[in-house]
Design an enzyme around this catalytic site. Structure first.
Site, PDB file in Angstrom:
ATOM      1  N   TYR A 274     -11.590  15.152  -0.731  1.00 26.31           N
ATOM      2  CA  TYR A 274     -10.795  16.365  -0.516  1.00 26.31           C
ATOM      3  C   TYR A 274     -10.513  16.726   0.934  1.00 26.31           C
ATOM      4  O   TYR A 274      -9.647  17.541   1.192  1.00 26.31           O
ATOM      5  CB  TYR A 274     -11.477  17.567  -1.192  1.00 26.31           C
ATOM      6  CG  TYR A 274     -11.686  17.320  -2.668  1.00 26.31           C
ATOM      7  CD1 TYR A 274     -10.590  17.055  -3.488  1.00 26.31           C
ATOM      8  CD2 TYR A 274     -12.948  17.330  -3.222  1.00 26.31           C
ATOM      9  CE1 TYR A 274     -10.764  16.806  -4.837  1.00 26.31           C
ATOM     10  CE2 TYR A 274     -13.122  17.085  -4.575  1.00 26.31           C
ATOM     11  CZ  TYR A 274     -12.029  16.823  -5.376  1.00 26.31           C
ATOM     12  OH  TYR A 274     -12.193  16.570  -6.697  1.00 26.31           O
TER      13      TYR A 274
ATOM     14  N   ARG B 231      -9.109  10.038 -17.307  1.00 24.33           N
ATOM     15  CA  ARG B 231      -9.019   8.966 -16.316  1.00 24.33           C
ATOM     16  C   ARG B 231     -10.357   8.234 -16.348  1.00 24.33           C
ATOM     17  O   ARG B 231     -11.403   8.853 -16.141  1.00 24.33           O
ATOM     18  CB  ARG B 231      -8.766   9.539 -14.918  1.00 24.33           C
ATOM     19  CG  ARG B 231      -8.270   8.471 -13.918  1.00 24.33           C
ATOM     20  CD  ARG B 231      -8.324   8.954 -12.479  1.00 24.33           C
ATOM     21  NE  ARG B 231      -9.702   9.080 -12.068  1.00 24.33           N
ATOM     22  CZ  ARG B 231     -10.209  10.122 -11.401  1.00 24.33           C
ATOM     23  NH1 ARG B 231      -9.461  11.142 -11.046  1.00 24.33           N
ATOM     24  NH2 ARG B 231     -11.489  10.158 -11.071  1.00 24.33           N
TER      25      ARG B 231
ATOM     26  N   GLY C  30      -7.274  15.073 -11.622  1.00 28.12           N
ATOM     27  CA  GLY C  30      -6.348  15.798 -10.751  1.00 28.12           C
ATOM     28  C   GLY C  30      -4.903  15.580 -11.192  1.00 28.12           C
ATOM     29  O   GLY C  30      -4.547  14.508 -11.669  1.00 28.12           O
TER      30      GLY C  30
ATOM     31  N   ASP D  28     -12.895   5.590 -14.875  1.00 25.18           N
ATOM     32  CA  ASP D  28     -13.192   4.951 -13.592  1.00 25.18           C
ATOM     33  C   ASP D  28     -14.148   3.785 -13.815  1.00 25.18           C
ATOM     34  O   ASP D  28     -15.162   3.933 -14.509  1.00 25.18           O
ATOM     35  CB  ASP D  28     -13.837   5.961 -12.634  1.00 25.18           C
ATOM     36  CG  ASP D  28     -12.898   7.128 -12.298  1.00 25.18           C
ATOM     37  OD1 ASP D  28     -11.701   7.051 -12.644  1.00 25.18           O
ATOM     38  OD2 ASP D  28     -13.373   8.105 -11.690  1.00 25.18           O
TER      39      ASP D  28
ATOM     40  N   SER E  31     -17.020  15.524  -8.363  1.00 26.72           N
ATOM     41  CA  SER E  31     -16.552  15.613  -6.975  1.00 26.72           C
ATOM     42  C   SER E  31     -17.539  15.025  -5.986  1.00 26.72           C
ATOM     43  O   SER E  31     -17.485  15.336  -4.807  1.00 26.72           O
ATOM     44  CB  SER E  31     -16.299  17.070  -6.550  1.00 26.72           C
ATOM     45  OG  SER E  31     -15.390  17.659  -7.391  1.00 26.72           O
TER      46      SER E  31
ATOM     47  N   GLU F  27     -17.348   6.235 -15.172  1.00 24.22           N
ATOM     48  CA  GLU F  27     -17.307   7.521 -15.867  1.00 24.22           C
ATOM     49  C   GLU F  27     -15.890   7.808 -16.336  1.00 24.22           C
ATOM     50  O   GLU F  27     -14.929   7.156 -15.912  1.00 24.22           O
ATOM     51  CB  GLU F  27     -17.758   8.649 -14.929  1.00 24.22           C
ATOM     52  CG  GLU F  27     -16.894   8.744 -13.670  1.00 24.22           C
ATOM     53  CD  GLU F  27     -17.106  10.043 -12.908  1.00 24.22           C
ATOM     54  OE1 GLU F  27     -17.758  10.953 -13.430  1.00 24.22           O
ATOM     55  OE2 GLU F  27     -16.585  10.134 -11.784  1.00 24.22           O
TER      56      GLU F  27
ATOM     57  N   ASN G   8     -13.164  11.014 -16.595  1.00 19.75           N
ATOM     58  CA  ASN G   8     -12.866  12.378 -16.152  1.00 19.75           C
ATOM     59  C   ASN G   8     -11.826  12.945 -17.099  1.00 19.75           C
ATOM     60  O   ASN G   8     -10.717  12.424 -17.191  1.00 19.75           O
ATOM     61  CB  ASN G   8     -12.335  12.352 -14.723  1.00 19.75           C
ATOM     62  CG  ASN G   8     -13.409  11.861 -13.765  1.00 19.75           C
ATOM     63  OD1 ASN G   8     -14.301  12.614 -13.401  1.00 19.75           O
ATOM     64  ND2 ASN G   8     -13.354  10.601 -13.389  1.00 19.75           N
TER      65      ASN G   8
ATOM     66  N   GLU H  43     -13.944  22.602  -7.332  1.00 17.02           N
ATOM     67  CA  GLU H  43     -12.592  22.056  -7.321  1.00 17.02           C
ATOM     68  C   GLU H  43     -11.554  23.132  -7.649  1.00 17.02           C
ATOM     69  O   GLU H  43     -10.440  22.809  -8.065  1.00 17.02           O
ATOM     70  CB  GLU H  43     -12.484  20.908  -8.315  1.00 17.02           C
ATOM     71  CG  GLU H  43     -13.265  19.691  -7.900  1.00 17.02           C
ATOM     72  CD  GLU H  43     -13.499  18.765  -9.075  1.00 17.02           C
ATOM     73  OE1 GLU H  43     -12.761  17.785  -9.201  1.00 17.02           O
ATOM     74  OE2 GLU H  43     -14.395  19.038  -9.890  1.00 17.02           O
TER      75      GLU H  43
HETATM   76  N1  LIG Z   1     -23.769   2.683  -9.126  1.00 18.61           N
HETATM   77  C1  LIG Z   1     -22.937   2.843  -8.095  1.00 18.61           C
HETATM   78  N2  LIG Z   1     -22.669   1.806  -7.260  1.00 18.61           N
HETATM   79  C2  LIG Z   1     -21.837   1.961  -6.206  1.00 18.61           C
HETATM   80  N3  LIG Z   1     -21.224   3.117  -5.892  1.00 18.61           N
HETATM   81  C3  LIG Z   1     -21.466   4.194  -6.673  1.00 18.61           C
HETATM   82  C4  LIG Z   1     -22.319   4.121  -7.809  1.00 18.61           C
HETATM   83  N4  LIG Z   1     -22.362   5.326  -8.396  1.00 18.61           N
HETATM   84  C5  LIG Z   1     -21.580   6.123  -7.661  1.00 18.61           C
HETATM   85  N5  LIG Z   1     -21.039   5.464  -6.607  1.00 18.61           N
HETATM   86  C6  LIG Z   1     -20.157   6.039  -5.569  1.00 18.61           C
HETATM   87  O1  LIG Z   1     -20.264   7.467  -5.605  1.00 18.61           O
HETATM   88  C7  LIG Z   1     -19.015   8.057  -6.014  1.00 18.61           C
HETATM   89  C8  LIG Z   1     -19.276   9.274  -6.892  1.00 18.61           C
HETATM   90  O2  LIG Z   1     -20.023   8.898  -8.036  1.00 18.61           O
HETATM   91  P1  LIG Z   1     -19.555   9.282  -9.495  1.00 18.61           P
HETATM   92  O3  LIG Z   1     -20.556   8.716 -10.440  1.00 18.61           O
HETATM   93  O4  LIG Z   1     -18.156   8.869  -9.697  1.00 18.61           O
HETATM   94  O5  LIG Z   1     -19.729  10.858  -9.497  1.00 18.61           O
HETATM   95  P2  LIG Z   1     -18.669  12.070  -9.594  1.00 18.61           P
HETATM   96  O6  LIG Z   1     -18.703  12.508 -11.015  1.00 18.61           O
HETATM   97  O7  LIG Z   1     -19.217  13.095  -8.668  1.00 18.61           O
HETATM   98  O8  LIG Z   1     -17.314  11.530  -9.207  1.00 18.61           O
HETATM   99  C9  LIG Z   1     -18.267   6.921  -6.697  1.00 18.61           C
HETATM  100  O9  LIG Z   1     -16.875   7.130  -6.666  1.00 18.61           O
HETATM  101  C10 LIG Z   1     -18.702   5.729  -5.846  1.00 18.61           C
HETATM  102  O10 LIG Z   1     -18.036   5.709  -4.593  1.00 18.61           O
HETATM  103 MG   LIG Z   2     -16.313   9.864  -9.933  1.00 15.69          MG
END
Ligand SMILES: Nc1ncnc2c1ncn2[C@@H]1O[C@H](COP(=O)(O)OP(=O)(O)O)[C@@H](O)[C@H]1O
Ligand SMILES: [Mg+2]
Length: 357
Positions: A253, A292, A314, A294, A184, A308, A310, A19
């Site tokens: 991105y 942030r 951004g 989520d 990301s 999670e 963050n 990033e």
């Molecule tokens: N348990 C889940 N159920 C549905 N979608 C998920 C799940 N875990 C991740 N995702 C999808 O994958 C994306 C990236 O996962 P995330 O855990 O937020 O990782 P990162 O830290 O890379 O953002 C999420 O924004 C969502 O779209």
């Molecule tokens: Mg995420």
């Protein structure tokens, strides 16, 4: 609290993570919005190998970047550290860095060592939030819902793939497989068929020796900007509507197919639940300054789950974190003032505890 003289602020950007360019664009927005009657801004750019650039290069990179996150303005630093951090001339640091070596507690530890107040979460909370395995355990321990998961160690997968496979498949399909300490969406896969689990784990293990295997939810993706130290507040929620099967790297991105809804179309009751859960997660993870948070809002019965936090979201002009605060009555320059005030407040509070030398 503010002294009459302008604060000398180090705005640190670029860095080693994927990033890198998002960070440059975030820093450009921050530099443009900081009140110059209050802050004397020193630009510090870190190249993609982790070297710190000279001031002229830092300025040039920021100017040349424009608002483009998809086109890297390449530069090379020469030093292992910007010496201006060592000579006592910096009052406060603003790390506008994302991902490893920026958002994971490493640079926060450096500021701690140098006794420089800095914006955002401390080294410990930053490291915790970067690690999905640890943060999910803390959320679960605070009775906050997080999607059912297993943490898989690469050596366990190598030694006994069958055991790992049956344990993970018992969570139910689809599954999401992710490196434990990245971001990301890099290395993240959705697994709809049991045969996809092995390749998905291999993809995650290419980035980390720890992987998270999580039950996939059919859910809306809600984001909340949280701000504060001891008494954090939540912004109005926003929503991500991915353009792809999930919110993957390209969606984040590279294309324009994903939509950022701010505010999220939610009823009052759901908004309150979302805000409450975001603040509870922020506290459980030990956050301060900002994060942030989520969340997932299940389409079926409206169940909420924490995904999670963050810790350096951004900060580009269109990023969710500043946009959500703008909609919540805190315009960008005021948000920056508040983040900097919180940095000094935390620094003072720690001094009071006598845990500083
Ligand atoms: N348990 C889940 N159920 C549905 N979608 C998920 C799940 N875990 C991740 N995702 C999808 O994958 C994306 C990236 O996962 P995330 O855990 O937020 O990782 P990162 O830290 O890379 O953002 C999420 O924004 C969502 O779209
Ligand atoms: Mg995420």
């Amino acid at each position: 609290m503010r002294a009459t003289r302008r604060k000398s602020l180090a705005l640190v950007f670029g860095g080693r993570s994927l990033e890198h360019q998002v960070s440059v664009v975030s820093a450009r927005s921050i530099a443009g919005a900081l009140r110059h009657d209050r802050y004397d801004v020193t630009l510090m750019a870190i190249d993609r190998r982790g070297r710190w650039a000279d001031p002229e290069t830092a300025r040039r990179v920021l100017e040349a970047s424009g608002d483009r996150t998809d086109r890297v303005v390449d530069f090379e630093g020469a030093d292992r550290l910007d010496r201006r951090l060592l000579d006592g001339s910096i009052d406060v640091a603003f790390p506008a860095l994302h991902g490893p070596y920026g958002e994971d507690g490493t640079i926060q530890g450096l500021f701690e060592m140098l006794d420089i107040p800095y914006v955002g979460c401390d080294h410990a909370a930053s490291a915790v939030c970067m690690d999905k395995s640890i943060s999910k355990r803390l959320l679960a321990q605070a009775s906050l819902p997080t999607a059912p998961w297993h943490t898989v160690i690469r050596s366990d997968w190598t030694r006994d793939a069958e055991e790992v496979r049956s344990r993970c498949l018992a969570l139910g399909l689809p599954l999401f497989v992710k490196p434990a300490r990245l971001g990301s969406s890099v290395g993240v896969s959705k697994v709809a068929d049991p045969r996809g689990l092995g390749p998905a784990l291999e993809a995650a293990f290419a980035h980390d020796e720890l992987a998270i295997v999580e039950r996939g939810l059919d859910a809306r993706e809600i984001e909340v900007a949280v701000l504060g130290n001891a008494d954090p507040r939540a912004s109005v929620p926003g929503e991500i509507v991915p353009g792809h099967e999930f919110y993957d790297y390209e969606d984040k991105y590279l294309d324009d197919s994903c939509q950022l809804l701010a505010p999220a179309p939610l009823d009052e009751g759901t908004t309150a639940r979302v805000q409450q859960m975001a603040v509870a997660a922020y506290r459980a993870l030990g956050c301060a300054g900002m994060a942030r948070v989520d969340l997932f809002l299940e389409r079926g019965d409206g169940t909420l789950w924490v995904n999670e936090a963050n810790t350096i979201p951004g900060f580009t002009a269109i990023s969710m974190y500043p946009r959500l605060w703008g909609l919540s009555g805190l315009p960008y320059p005021d948000l920056l003032d508040e983040l900097i005030r919180l940095a000094f407040e935390r620094h003072e509070a720690k001094k009071g505890l006598g845990i500083r030398g």
